[in-house]
Each structure stands twice: as C-alpha cells, then as structure tokens.
Scaffold this active site. Structure first.
Site, PDB file in Angstrom:
ATOM      1  N   SER A  65       0.826  -1.212   0.000  1.00  0.00           N
ATOM      2  CA  SER A  65       0.000   0.000   0.000  1.00  0.00           C
ATOM      3  C   SER A  65       0.859   1.261   0.000  1.00  0.00           C
ATOM      4  O   SER A  65       1.995   1.260   0.486  1.00  0.00           O
ATOM      5  CB  SER A  65      -0.910   0.026   1.229  1.00  0.00           C
ATOM      6  OG  SER A  65      -1.797  -1.065   1.225  1.00  0.00           O
TER       7      SER A  65
HETATM    8  N1  SAH Z   1      -1.185  -4.822   3.973  1.00  0.00           N
HETATM    9  C1  SAH Z   1      -0.377  -5.075   2.781  1.00  0.00           C
HETATM   10  C2  SAH Z   1      -1.032  -4.581   1.505  1.00  0.00           C
HETATM   11  C3  SAH Z   1      -2.011  -5.545   1.097  1.00  0.00           C
HETATM   12  S1  SAH Z   1      -2.615  -5.569  -0.551  1.00  0.00           S
HETATM   13  C4  SAH Z   1       1.002  -4.502   2.907  1.00  0.00           C
HETATM   14  O1  SAH Z   1       1.296  -3.854   3.903  1.00  0.00           O
HETATM   15  O2  SAH Z   1       1.813  -4.750   2.017  1.00  0.00           O
HETATM   16  C5  SAH Z   1      -4.008  -6.626  -0.208  1.00  0.00           C
HETATM   17  C6  SAH Z   1      -3.678  -8.060   0.156  1.00  0.00           C
HETATM   18  O3  SAH Z   1      -4.908  -8.683   0.530  1.00  0.00           O
HETATM   19  C7  SAH Z   1      -3.122  -8.876  -0.994  1.00  0.00           C
HETATM   20  O4  SAH Z   1      -1.911  -9.440  -0.601  1.00  0.00           O
HETATM   21  C8  SAH Z   1      -4.188  -9.945  -1.229  1.00  0.00           C
HETATM   22  O5  SAH Z   1      -3.652 -11.205  -1.609  1.00  0.00           O
HETATM   23  C9  SAH Z   1      -4.843 -10.030   0.132  1.00  0.00           C
HETATM   24  N2  SAH Z   1      -6.208 -10.568   0.167  1.00  0.00           N
HETATM   25  C10 SAH Z   1      -7.200 -10.427  -0.737  1.00  0.00           C
HETATM   26  N3  SAH Z   1      -8.317 -11.062  -0.317  1.00  0.00           N
HETATM   27  C11 SAH Z   1      -8.011 -11.637   0.879  1.00  0.00           C
HETATM   28  C12 SAH Z   1      -8.736 -12.438   1.817  1.00  0.00           C
HETATM   29  N4  SAH Z   1     -10.008 -12.797   1.612  1.00  0.00           N
HETATM   30  N5  SAH Z   1      -8.105 -12.832   2.943  1.00  0.00           N
HETATM   31  C13 SAH Z   1      -6.805 -12.490   3.190  1.00  0.00           C
HETATM   32  N6  SAH Z   1      -6.076 -11.740   2.335  1.00  0.00           N
HETATM   33  C14 SAH Z   1      -6.664 -11.311   1.205  1.00  0.00           C
END
Ligand code: SAH
Length: 216
Positions: A65
C-alpha cells in the site's frame, strides 16, 4: 541480512515530513513509519521507489500500500499498546510491522500462499513477529477472536458481519468499502450492541477476495 543506512533513514524522514504535510497528525503513527525499513520490501532495481508516497507491485498481482494509505488507516485504527489486532491482507507485511511498532499483538492473514510464505520468512529476519495465518480473511479469524482492532487492507464489497462480530466491546474496524475501483474508508466502532459507522475519504485498493469478498 539487509542494510539500513543513513541515506535510507534520511529518505524515511523525508517521507514522514510529506505525510505530515498531507494531514497525518498522530505522532505515534509517524514515528512507526520513520522506523520500519520499507526499502527491504523492494528488489534492488526498484530501491528508489521505496520512500516515494506510492503503492508498488509486490508480485502475484498485489501491491504494498501507499505510505499515505497505511498512515491514514493506522491513524483511524487508533491502536493502543497491548491491543490484539487482526490485519486482513498481509501482502508484503509492511503494515503488520507498523502495527507491531505501535505495541500491538498482531494476527495477520493472507489468502495468497506465495505472499503468505514470503512475509512469514521475511518479517522475523527483520525482527518483526506477528502471528501469520493463511486463509480467507473475509470471514475474519474466529479461532482467535475477539479482536480490539481489525484492519482490512483490501477493498471489500460490503462490511462482512463476521468482522463486526469478531470485534471486542469498544473495538474498532477499519475497512475500505465500495466497488472494485474505488472505496470509501469506513470505521466501525462497537459500543455494546451498537455499531457506530463513520465514512472518510476515498481510496483505491486491490479487491478483497473470498467468501465475503469479490469473486475472482
Ligand atoms: N497490507 C499489505 C497490503 C495488502 S494488498 C502490505 O502492507 O503490504 C491486499 C492483500 O490482501 C493482498 O496481498 C491480497 O492477496 C490479500 N487478500 C485479498 N483477499 C483476501 C482475503 N479474503 N483474505 C486475506 N487476504 C486477502
């Protein structure tokens, strides 16, 4: 294992000043961003992007992010030391490090196996030790509930009931909700039987998948 020199610290301080200008005021959040080495999450060729205020691809079609977004969500979450926090969407693990810097006990869940494995390997080497979980976080993490704080870092179509149910009394949920392109940042505070909803700015997250999220 990784280098964190004066140059990187300098760039981090500059990023912190920028976030302050953009309206982030919580000193504890700013200080956490000043501490966590974001460049460690970047391949060598892309190091110069690490302290720019923008999202960046981390593989598997996912992104780390934007620092402003991390700061905004973390500020709204109002984490207190000792809080039990659930992060949904581990991704790179950067946000989990920020939550740990704030003194939280962090559970983080990721739906993509490769990203889960990578973060689980990497963070302890940096000295950060959240509890890693692999699975569909759109249903929360009932085995470890209730949580003082829940942070969703992917865009959801709706606020899943499972998440508000897994909040402790006086607990706070921060979740971006909307369509696949654009989401409003929602904060829900639980007070007894009451759920208080506040809406903030618009953001653009990758979609939350899974049972209570988007179908692929
Ligand atoms: N917090 C992260 C950014 C995340 S981007 C950081 O600091 O880098 C969003 C993430 O959510 C992705 O890695 C994606 O694979 C995950 N994601 C999507 N749907 C999800 C779900 N149902 N449960 C857990 N993770 C999920």
């Amino acid at each position: 294992m990784f280098e964190d020199n004066y140059r990187q610290r300098g760039l981090r301080n500059k990023l912190v000043r920028l976030l302050r200008q953009k309206g982030i005021t919580d000193e504890r959040v700013l200080s956490a961003i000043g501490k966590v080495p974001r460049h460690v999450f970047f391949e060598n060729a892309f190091l110069e992007h690490a302290y720019q205020d923008k999202a960046f691809p981390i593989g598997e079609g996912q992104t780390i992010s934007q620092p402003y977004t991390v700061a905004f969500q973390t500020e709204k979450l109002n984490v207190q030391p000792g809080n039990k926090v659930l992060e949904i969407g581990t991704g790179s693990g950067y946000q989990a490090c920020i939550l740990l810097e704030l003194g939280a006990v962090v559970h983080t869940i990721e739906y993509n196996r490769k990203l889960y494995e990578k973060a689980k390997q990497m963070l302890p080497k940096m000295g950060y030790r959240p509890h890693f979980h692999y699975g569909d976080g759109s249903k929360g993490l009932p085995a470890f509930a209730p949580f003082d704080r829940i942070l969703v870092t992917a865009g959801a179509p709706v606020v899943p009931d499972a998440l508000t149910e897994q909040l402790a009394d006086h607990g706070i949920l921060v979740i971006p909700v909307g369509d696949r392109e654009k989401q409003v940042m929602v904060r829900i505070t639980k007070k007894g039987d009451e759920l208080i909803r506040e809406d903030f700015d618009y953001f653009s997250f990758v979609p939350l998948l899974g049972e209570k999220g988007w179908k692929k």
